[in-house]
Design a protein around this motif. Structure first.
Motif, PDB file in Angstrom:
ATOM      1  N   TRP A  52       0.878  -1.165   0.000  1.00 44.16           N
ATOM      2  CA  TRP A  52       0.000   0.000   0.000  1.00 44.16           C
ATOM      3  C   TRP A  52       0.914   1.212   0.000  1.00 44.16           C
ATOM      4  O   TRP A  52       1.849   1.292   0.795  1.00 44.16           O
ATOM      5  N   ILE A  53       0.663   2.148  -0.899  1.00 43.40           N
ATOM      6  CA  ILE A  53       1.516   3.321  -1.080  1.00 43.40           C
ATOM      7  C   ILE A  53       0.734   4.574  -0.713  1.00 43.40           C
ATOM      8  O   ILE A  53      -0.412   4.741  -1.145  1.00 43.40           O
ATOM      9  N   SER A  54       1.336   5.435   0.074  1.00 48.25           N
ATOM     10  CA  SER A  54       0.738   6.752   0.323  1.00 48.25           C
ATOM     11  C   SER A  54       1.353   7.709  -0.687  1.00 48.25           C
ATOM     12  O   SER A  54       2.574   7.736  -0.867  1.00 48.25           O
ATOM     13  N   VAL A  55       0.493   8.460  -1.359  1.00 41.09           N
ATOM     14  CA  VAL A  55       0.948   9.356  -2.416  1.00 41.09           C
ATOM     15  C   VAL A  55       0.402  10.760  -2.196  1.00 41.09           C
ATOM     16  O   VAL A  55      -0.630  10.951  -1.556  1.00 41.09           O
ATOM     17  N   ALA A  74       5.658  -4.138   7.421  1.00 39.96           N
ATOM     18  CA  ALA A  74       6.557  -3.006   7.205  1.00 39.96           C
ATOM     19  C   ALA A  74       5.750  -1.727   7.063  1.00 39.96           C
ATOM     20  O   ALA A  74       4.659  -1.732   6.491  1.00 39.96           O
ATOM     21  N   LEU A  75       6.298  -0.646   7.581  1.00 38.40           N
ATOM     22  CA  LEU A  75       5.758   0.698   7.401  1.00 38.40           C
ATOM     23  C   LEU A  75       6.950   1.639   7.368  1.00 38.40           C
ATOM     24  O   LEU A  75       7.698   1.724   8.347  1.00 38.40           O
ATOM     25  N   PHE A  76       7.136   2.289   6.235  1.00 39.40           N
ATOM     26  CA  PHE A  76       8.252   3.217   6.091  1.00 39.40           C
ATOM     27  C   PHE A  76       7.757   4.493   5.433  1.00 39.40           C
ATOM     28  O   PHE A  76       7.004   4.445   4.463  1.00 39.40           O
ATOM     29  N   HIS A  81       8.760  13.523   4.644  1.00 37.81           N
ATOM     30  CA  HIS A  81       7.315  13.596   4.870  1.00 37.81           C
ATOM     31  C   HIS A  81       6.918  13.139   6.272  1.00 37.81           C
ATOM     32  O   HIS A  81       5.732  13.057   6.582  1.00 37.81           O
ATOM     33  N   ALA A  82       7.899  12.852   7.108  1.00 40.95           N
ATOM     34  CA  ALA A  82       7.615  12.403   8.479  1.00 40.95           C
ATOM     35  C   ALA A  82       6.896  13.506   9.252  1.00 40.95           C
ATOM     36  O   ALA A  82       7.180  14.693   9.068  1.00 40.95           O
ATOM     37  N   GLY A  83       5.959  13.103  10.095  1.00 34.58           N
ATOM     38  CA  GLY A  83       5.230  14.055  10.910  1.00 34.58           C
ATOM     39  C   GLY A  83       4.125  14.787  10.184  1.00 34.58           C
ATOM     40  O   GLY A  83       3.546  15.734  10.716  1.00 34.58           O
ATOM     41  N   ARG A  84       3.782  14.331   8.980  1.00 34.37           N
ATOM     42  CA  ARG A  84       2.753  14.999   8.173  1.00 34.37           C
ATOM     43  C   ARG A  84       1.514  14.126   7.954  1.00 34.37           C
ATOM     44  O   ARG A  84       0.720  14.399   7.070  1.00 34.37           O
ATOM     45  N   GLY A  85       1.369  13.070   8.739  1.00 34.41           N
ATOM     46  CA  GLY A  85       0.178  12.236   8.635  1.00 34.41           C
ATOM     47  C   GLY A  85       0.266  11.086   7.655  1.00 34.41           C
ATOM     48  O   GLY A  85      -0.705  10.352   7.474  1.00 34.41           O
ATOM     49  N   GLY A  87       2.270   8.239   7.744  1.00 35.49           N
ATOM     50  CA  GLY A  87       2.244   6.959   8.445  1.00 35.49           C
ATOM     51  C   GLY A  87       0.894   6.701   9.080  1.00 35.49           C
ATOM     52  O   GLY A  87       0.367   5.586   9.013  1.00 35.49           O
ATOM     53  N   ARG A  88       0.324   7.715   9.672  1.00 38.21           N
ATOM     54  CA  ARG A  88      -0.990   7.560  10.292  1.00 38.21           C
ATOM     55  C   ARG A  88      -2.045   7.176   9.257  1.00 38.21           C
ATOM     56  O   ARG A  88      -2.897   6.328   9.525  1.00 38.21           O
ATOM     57  N   ALA A  89      -1.990   7.777   8.077  1.00 38.77           N
ATOM     58  CA  ALA A  89      -2.954   7.448   7.022  1.00 38.77           C
ATOM     59  C   ALA A  89      -2.834   5.979   6.624  1.00 38.77           C
ATOM     60  O   ALA A  89      -3.846   5.297   6.412  1.00 38.77           O
TER      61      ALA A  89
END
Length: 145
Positions: A52-55, A74-76, A81-85, A87-89
């Motif tokens: 799953w990719i966050s874009v 895995a979650l990277f 982009h860290a701290g911008r939501g 990983g949470r998304a």
């Protein structure tokens, strides 16, 4: 705005770049030989894994997640982009699909431990070594919807 989509073969190089950047920023506890061995494993498997990719709005990958059922393997997130939501998304997407989510995190990765605790994950156990029997303890975590 963060969107989540399935990976395609075109994401392979960017996924590896995200992995390298994230590991360099958060896994300073790894011995150099272990870091190199892990990277070889990742290069051989990650680009073809069902991720799953966050874009962003331009469809540029900012982070990724690998799920195996209700276990997040895995979650990277790219450190830019860290701290911008991002990983949470990804975690929210997994929880919406699974209801219950488990993961393992390196005990020495203090940032990741804080992130998961902030999102409501609770420890359920500990292993003295990682999945390849390297001396990097894992904390097993679980979160329910």
């Amino acid at each position: 705005m963060v969107s989540i989509r399935r990976s395609t073969p075109l994401d392979g190089e960017r996924v590896l770049e995200i992995w390298r950047n994230a590991v360099d920023a958060t896994h300073d506890f790894l011995q150099p030989a272990d870091r190199l061995a892990i990277e070889r494993e990742v290069v051989g498997s990650l680009p073809s894994a069902p991720l799953w990719i966050s874009v962003d709005a331009e469809d540029r990958a900012m982070g990724f997640m690998l799920l195996d059922g209700a276990h997040m393997e895995a979650l990277f997130v790219d450190p830019l982009h860290a701290g911008r939501g991002v990983g949470r998304a990804l975690v929210d997407h997994a929880i919406a699909s699974c209801g219950v989510l488990t993961t393992d995190v390196n005990e020495q990765n203090v940032r990741a431990m804080g992130f998961y605790r902030y999102l409501g994950f609770a420890p359920t156990g500990r292993s003295p070594v990682d999945g390849q029997d390297r001396p990097y303890p894992l904390v097993h975590l679980r979160r329910t919807a």
